[in-house]
Design a protein around this motif. Structure first.
Motif, short mmCIF file in Angstrom:
data_model
loop_
_atom_site.label_atom_id
_atom_site.label_comp_id
_atom_site.label_asym_id
_atom_site.label_seq_id
_atom_site.Cartn_x
_atom_site.Cartn_y
_atom_site.Cartn_z
N VAL A 241 0.82 -1.21 0.00
CA VAL A 241 0.00 0.00 0.00
C VAL A 241 0.85 1.26 0.00
N LYS A 242 1.94 1.27 0.75
CA LYS A 242 2.78 2.46 0.79
C LYS A 242 3.45 2.70 -0.56
N LEU A 282 -7.06 -2.31 -4.13
CA LEU A 282 -6.11 -2.14 -3.03
C LEU A 282 -6.81 -1.71 -1.75
N PHE A 283 -7.69 -0.72 -1.86
CA PHE A 283 -8.28 -0.12 -0.67
C PHE A 283 -9.53 -0.85 -0.17
N THR A 284 -10.05 -1.78 -0.95
CA THR A 284 -11.20 -2.57 -0.50
C THR A 284 -10.77 -3.74 0.37
N PHE A 285 -9.55 -4.19 0.18
CA PHE A 285 -9.08 -5.37 0.91
C PHE A 285 -9.21 -5.22 2.43
N ALA A 309 -1.58 2.20 8.60
CA ALA A 309 -1.04 2.43 7.25
C ALA A 309 -1.97 3.34 6.45
N LEU A 310 -3.28 3.05 6.48
CA LEU A 310 -4.23 3.87 5.74
C LEU A 310 -4.33 5.28 6.32
N VAL A 329 -12.75 6.34 -4.75
CA VAL A 329 -11.51 5.89 -4.11
C VAL A 329 -11.41 6.48 -2.71
N ARG A 330 -11.65 7.78 -2.60
CA ARG A 330 -11.58 8.42 -1.28
C ARG A 330 -12.63 7.83 -0.34
#
Length: 637
Positions: A241-242, A282-285, A309-310, A329-330
């Motif tokens: 993610v980073k 990526l962000f749904t996981f 991390a998020l 996405v946001r």
């Protein structure tokens, strides 16, 4: 735009001279452009006298860049002269030829645009683009993408050498792409340009995410995973993610801003279409992982890792995915943070419930630290390392404390203020409450000990473990010095009660005034009774344990000083009465007592026997001193 350029209403009549001038200008542009098109699209001919480029050369390359710039300028000039010609003679035959030539020029530019994207794939790698952009601050004025902290700044500076590791890349590739894009957009061929750009860049985004180990999982697939498998996926996600945000998406945003700087809507549409699908994967996981039911408290830390991390990347994500079209996405990031917070709160409730339901009744051998104490304090010390994250997650938490509230939650005991007013944050209050729950449980587990002294030793050991854990971890920042002082005083209270109960009978056998001289018979009686009581107390305590070196030393030194001081004075004052027949009863000198005491409270290490004079099993100097330092071992989870 270009394809409908000539469908305008007839202009007012102009002079024939103007017609000739406009057509002449169009003809000149067409001649220049046609020559370049022929040169770079026709196969080399052996009968041609004009030089032809080799198969390795292209219009937009180092050797022909000036010619490429002149070609683009000629295309723009042709566009403007066609506009003028339309204004004076919309039926001119020159317009048809010019339009056909313009389409040929656009095909060449589109081909070159696609080729530059493909040929410079490594130079246009998002990481390299983001590093170069960070160093040169190339951004559009309407939106700003920034790196949020000094740590990341140093990371980007350290990685700056990455841009030099590729061979064969054209350092002017970004500018070439911008030049072509500007020309195609201004002449009405934006669609063709954007189509080529999206095709290449989206494949790069998809490939990069795949190389980072990201896979598309459904909620059902995640819920069926064993924890070991899911934890492995979480670790992969944490690494990915980073890099994805700060290199991949950041780099794509910079590239789109630069290449399509002449059109904000195109920047938005191209960037969103290229990155949105991958970003949502990526962000749904984290959200799907947090929806798993029956997560045990031990798993909380992986979810805190994802939350942290998020949360740390959130400002950058908002900046990169600034556009209205990137709102999904946001929103997904916010949803994932919310769901992760829900999961952490649920696991924390389960953790507290597990403490309350702990029902083991078997006493700990030797009065050592109970596994519940170790488990809770290790858990809380881990938790405190996520200070910022848990502060946000538990911001509005209110403890379900009983009424009336226990004095233990009040730092000053009996203070009328609510406990929440006495701690720095809701997190501090919650952790203090959990520790209180644990200590209440420990109080109950001290009851089964048949020896009251051992029960107080058990309480002292466990509270000392709590205090040391707080002092040596981030818990100290949450609970504060006042909390520590209060609980350290309570440890001393337990230790004093233990000392009195464990050694009080021995101490009571020493004369109240050791300097008083006794008759030989009285001296013999004192020594005999002291010997018996000391042996009984010593044997009973050989299996007892004080794991903390500092507390162990404090107790042994205190007992040793009191016993040896009284014995020394008594022996000195009654030396004459303890010779001859009475000398045999004098089994323990003050030095022997110190040596025996120094061997206590290591658990099974004690032998449980007391030898005769001069054969003490201890190796101390008479004070019972041992190492007082403690070290905090490395932790992992």
């Amino acid at each position: 735009m270009g394809k409908h350029l000539f469908r305008s209403s007839p202009p007012p009549e102009k002079q024939p001279a103007h017609l000739t001038l406009a057509e002449t200008a169009v003809q000149e542009c067409m001649s220049n452009i046609n020559a370049v098109i022929s040169k770079w699209t026709s196969p080399p001919s052996s009968s041609s006298s004009s030089p032809s480029p080799s198969q390795e050369e292209f219009l937009f390359s180092t050797n022909s860049r000036r010619e490429a710039e002149e070609f683009v300028e000629a295309v723009r000039h042709l566009q403007s002269t066609m506009h003028r010609l339309v204004a004076v003679n919309p039926s001119s035959d020159k317009l048809i030829y010019a339009q056909n030539l313009m389409q040929s020029a656009m095909k060449l530019l589109e081909s070159e645009f696609f080729r530059v994207l493909k040929a410079n794939r490594e130079y246009l790698d998002p990481e390299c683009v983001s590093v170069r952009s960070y160093r040169s601050s190339r951004f559009s004025t309407s939106t700003t993408v920034s790196i949020s902290d000094s740590e990341d700044e140093s990371t980007y500076e350290e990685n700056a050498e990455e841009e030099h590791r590729f061979s064969g890349g054209d350092t002017d590739a970004m500018d070439d792409l911008k030049m072509i894009a500007d020309c195609m957009i201004s002449t009405g061929y934006a669609k063709e340009c954007v189509r080529a750009y999206k095709t290449v860049r989206r494949s790069i985004v998809d490939e990069t995410l795949h190389n980072l180990g990201m896979e598309r999982f459904t909620l059902h697939q995640i819920q069926k995973m064993d924890w070991e498998v899911l934890e492995s996926k979480i670790k992969t996600w944490l690494k990915a993610v980073k890099l994805a945000v700060r290199s991949l998406f950041f780099g794509e945003r910079i590239l789109a801003d630069h290449v399509f700087s002449s059109s904000g809507p195109i920047v938005e549409s191209s960037f969103t279409e290229i990155t949105q699908e991958g970003a949502l994967v990526l962000f749904t996981f984290p959200e799907n992982a947090a929806k798993i039911k029956k997560l045990s408290p031990e798993k909380m830390f992986r979810f805190l890792d994802m939350y942290e991390a998020l949360a740390n990347l959130f400002v950058e994500i908002e900046s990169i995915f600034y556009f209205e079209s990137a709102a999904p996405v946001r929103s997904q990031v916010i949803n994932s943070l919310s769901r992760l917070g829900d999961a952490v709160r649920l696991m924390m409730n389960d953790f507290e419930s597990a403490i309350q339901k702990e029902t083991s009744k078997t006493p700990i051998i030797g009065g050592g630290v109970h596994p519940l104490t170790r488990y809770v304090m290790n858990y809380l010390s881990f938790l405190a390392d996520y200070n910022e994250s848990i502060a946000a997650i538990f911001e509005n938490w209110q403890p379900t404390t009983p009424a009336p509230l226990p004095d233990s939650l009040f730092l000053n005991g009996g203070d009328e203020a609510h406990p929440a007013d006495l701690y720095s944050s809701p997190v501090s209050l919650r952790i203090a409450w959990v520790i209180l729950l644990t200590l209440c449980k420990i109080d109950g587990k001290a009851q089964p000990y048949k020896d009251v002294a051992l029960s107080y030793l058990f309480l002292a050991n466990n509270l000392q473990y709590v205090v040391v854990k707080v002092r040596s971890s981030s818990l100290k920042l949450l609970l504060g010095d006042e909390w520590l002082v209060k609980h350290e005083e309570k440890v001393k209270l337990y230790a004093d009660k233990f000392e009195k109960l464990a050694w009080g009978k021995v101490m009571d056998l020493l004369p109240e005034n050791p300097a008083e001289e006794f008759t030989p018979e009285e001296a013999k009686e004192v020594v005999t009774r002291f010997n018996d009581e000391f042996e009984t107390s010593y044997r009973k305590q050989t299996s007892w344990v004080i794991p903390d070196p500092k507390l162990r030393d404090q107790i042994k030194i205190s007992v040793s000083q009191k016993l040896t001081h009284g014995c020394t004075e008594f022996h000195q004052m009654n030396r004459s009465g303890l010779v001859g027949e009475n000398e045999a009863v004098l089994r323990y000198t003050p030095e022997d007592i110190g040596n025996y005491l120094s061997d206590l409270y290591f658990g099974s290490r004690g032998s449980g026997s007391v030898s005769t004079k001069g054969s003490g099993s201890g190796t101390g100097s008479g004070t019972g001193s041992s190492t007082t330092g403690t070290s905090r071992g490395g932790r992992s989870h």
